[in-house]
Scaffold this motif. Structure first.
Motif: not given
Length: 274
Positions: A130-139, A151-161
């Motif tokens: 759950l912490e990972i989901l929230a972190g990745l969804w931060s954008g 997890i090594s540093e990564m950025t998920f794009q796009p942000k959630p609607v």
């Protein structure tokens, strides 16, 4: 209060019919559809993947909310789940909710395929996920170092609607303290015994959550998950008592059955509290 259907993505020989059911539910006044998440359904019958089914259902509707009740996070890779939910969030224009839990170790998706059945280990995997989901969804750039996941540093794009992120409802059994404390940290609760809740149960849950919440964001208390009874009047009174106590969603469960019987139950629409 909102009214949803809880369905098994199982029991139908044609996966395409799930899209038809969603379209029918929207026309019949329902607010949402929530699919159970199994690898193999309990009776060993036809089972379809809930995520692909949800994508089909989303594209057949315009306003229904969709989700799972519940996804056993410990058998999923959280970064893959994060991407799947992010995609559904965009496909639906922000109409997706994630229901989560430890999972049932007796279900074939666990012991039969070598997944861990240790409850404490699964609880730790759930909390870290759950912490990972929230972190990745931060954008934003995100890294994680836990006991179960790194997890090594990564950025998920796009942000959630949906902002600040996709809502998370937490399962478990009320009044067990572990699931209840976990539920208070997120966006809603959908406890496994919510089909038997009384108004007093709902009041106690609402008080428990309020004492621990540090956010003023809306919070969902989900109840129901039971079959439609013959006595609609009595059920209406029961639902109203739960609504008055603070419940925000009531789910009606439709088990795997003949497609025409399923459609007939959906056409009947919700039993509204008022």
């Amino acid at each position: 209060m909102k009214y949803g259907l809880e369905l098994a993505a199982a029991g139908q020989r044609d996966a395409k019919v799930l899209g038809e059911l969603a379209h029918l539910a929207e026309d019949s006044g329902w607010d949402g559809i929530f699919l159970e998440d199994y690898i193999v359904y309990w009776d060993g019958g036809a089972t379809f993947d809930p995520w692909i089914a949800l994508a089909v259902m989303i594209l057949q509707t315009k306003r229904l909310v969709f989700g799972t009740t519940v996804t056993p996070i410990p058998r999923r890779r959280p970064w893959k789940l994060a991407r799947e939910l992010l995609t559904l969030d965009h496909l639906s224009d922000g109409r997706i909710i994630l229901g989560v839990g430890l999972g049932d170790e007796n279900e074939p998706g666990f012991a039969a395929v070598g997944e861990t059945i240790d409850k404490k280990q699964r609880a730790k995997m759930l909390d870290e996920s759950l912490e990972i989901l929230a972190g990745l969804w931060s954008g934003a750039p995100f890294s994680y170092e836990g006991d179960c996941y790194q997890i090594s540093e990564m950025t998920f794009q796009p942000k959630p609607v949906q902002q600040p992120r996709i809502p998370i409802w937490v399962g478990g059994h009320w009044p067990y303290r572990g699931p209840a404390e976990r539920a208070a940290r997120w966006d809603g609760c959908i406890f496994s015994n919510c089909n038997k809740f009384t108004a007093e149960d709902v009041k106690q849950i609402k008080e428990f959550i309020a004492e621990r919440r540090i956010s003023n964001a809306p919070y969902d208390i989900v109840v129901g998950g039971r079959r439609r009874p013959d006595d609609v009047g009595q059920e209406r009174s029961y639902i109203k008592s739960l609504k008055d106590a603070g419940a925000t969603w009531f789910l009606q469960y439709i088990p795997p059955m003949d497609i025409e019987a399923t459609k007939e139950q959906i056409r009947e629409g919700p039993i509204y509290a008022d």
